[in-house]
Design a protein around this motif. Structure first.
Motif, PDB file in Angstrom:
ATOM      1  N   GLN A  39       0.860  -1.184   0.000  1.00 13.48           N
ATOM      2  CA  GLN A  39       0.000   0.000   0.000  1.00 13.48           C
ATOM      3  C   GLN A  39       0.892   1.228   0.000  1.00 13.48           C
ATOM      4  OE1 GLN A  39      -2.556   0.149   3.436  1.00 13.48           O
ATOM      5  NE2 GLN A  39      -3.688   1.922   2.716  1.00 13.48           N
ATOM      6  N   TYR A  40       0.523   2.223  -0.803  1.00 13.30           N
ATOM      7  CA  TYR A  40       1.310   3.456  -0.885  1.00 13.30           C
ATOM      8  C   TYR A  40       0.342   4.573  -1.240  1.00 13.30           C
ATOM      9  CZ  TYR A  40       5.495   6.268  -1.964  1.00 13.30           C
ATOM     10  OH  TYR A  40       6.498   7.219  -1.981  1.00 13.30           O
ATOM     11  N   ASP A  41      -0.214   5.210  -0.218  1.00 10.84           N
ATOM     12  CA  ASP A  41      -1.270   6.203  -0.418  1.00 10.84           C
ATOM     13  C   ASP A  41      -0.821   7.574   0.058  1.00 10.84           C
ATOM     14  OD1 ASP A  41      -2.987   4.203  -1.356  1.00 10.84           O
ATOM     15  OD2 ASP A  41      -3.749   3.785   0.660  1.00 10.84           O
ATOM     16  N   LEU A  42      -1.019   8.558  -0.804  1.00  5.70           N
ATOM     17  CA  LEU A  42      -0.668   9.947  -0.493  1.00  5.70           C
ATOM     18  C   LEU A  42      -1.924  10.701  -0.075  1.00  5.70           C
ATOM     19  CD1 LEU A  42       1.438  12.271  -0.513  1.00  5.70           C
ATOM     20  CD2 LEU A  42       0.814  12.645  -2.915  1.00  5.70           C
ATOM     21  N   HIS A  43      -1.800  11.467   1.005  1.00 10.89           N
ATOM     22  CA  HIS A  43      -2.901  12.294   1.514  1.00 10.89           C
ATOM     23  C   HIS A  43      -2.437  13.749   1.586  1.00 10.89           C
ATOM     24  CE1 HIS A  43      -3.500   8.235   3.060  1.00 10.89           C
ATOM     25  NE2 HIS A  43      -4.785   8.512   3.128  1.00 10.89           N
ATOM     26  N   GLN A  44      -3.407  14.663   1.483  1.00 12.86           N
ATOM     27  CA  GLN A  44      -3.143  16.087   1.679  1.00 12.86           C
ATOM     28  C   GLN A  44      -4.134  16.592   2.719  1.00 12.86           C
ATOM     29  OE1 GLN A  44      -3.586  18.583  -1.831  1.00 12.86           O
ATOM     30  NE2 GLN A  44      -2.125  20.070  -1.028  1.00 12.86           N
ATOM     31  N   ASP A  45      -3.633  17.308   3.704  1.00 11.55           N
ATOM     32  CA  ASP A  45      -4.459  17.825   4.790  1.00 11.55           C
ATOM     33  C   ASP A  45      -5.529  18.775   4.237  1.00 11.55           C
ATOM     34  OD1 ASP A  45      -5.159  19.796   7.035  1.00 11.55           O
ATOM     35  OD2 ASP A  45      -3.973  18.309   8.124  1.00 11.55           O
ATOM     36  N   ASN A  46      -6.758  18.621   4.714  1.00 11.41           N
ATOM     37  CA  ASN A  46      -7.861  19.458   4.236  1.00 11.41           C
ATOM     38  C   ASN A  46      -7.757  20.910   4.689  1.00 11.41           C
ATOM     39  OD1 ASN A  46      -9.009  17.245   2.968  1.00 11.41           O
ATOM     40  ND2 ASN A  46     -10.311  16.752   4.724  1.00 11.41           N
ATOM     41  N   GLU A  47      -7.106  21.146   5.800  1.00 12.43           N
ATOM     42  CA  GLU A  47      -7.012  22.507   6.324  1.00 12.43           C
ATOM     43  C   GLU A  47      -5.652  23.142   6.107  1.00 12.43           C
ATOM     44  OE1 GLU A  47      -8.541  22.866  10.281  1.00 12.43           O
ATOM     45  OE2 GLU A  47     -10.299  21.634   9.800  1.00 12.43           O
TER      46      GLU A  47
END
Length: 96
Positions: A39-47
């Motif tokens: 698994q290799y998932d990139l996230h970006q903070d909503n705030e």
């Protein structure tokens, strides 16, 4: 060997958010194809748009270490030199 979870937090400089995002996105497809990547998932903070987080799962630490020495990571580091305010990485193990 035990499965390894990685949580990597990248904070881009405010004026370099799009550059860092573009370079991080380039890592996904090639890394997902690497041996041992589950698994290799990139996230970006909503705030806080400058805050990115990778959530990764690897078959074992040795295969993750191979990933860490890959050319595409060296290319990312070169492309984002001076654009990242902070980087933290946690190696974790599922306990429940």
């Amino acid at each position: 060997m035990t499965k390894l979870t990685i949580v990597a937090n990248i904070i881009a400089n405010e004026d370099k958010i799009e550059l860092v995002k573009t370079e991080l996105l380039k890592l996904i497809e090639i890394t997902r194809g690497e041996e041992g990547c589950l698994q290799y998932d990139l996230h970006q903070d909503n705030e806080n748009q400058a805050h990115f987080m990778f959530y990764e799962n690897w078959v074992n630490r040795d295969l993750w270490q191979t990933h860490m020495s890959a050319q595409h990571l060296a290319d990312y580091l070169a492309a984002t030199d001076g654009a990242v305010a902070s980087f933290t990485l946690n190696e974790m193990t599922v306990i429940g």
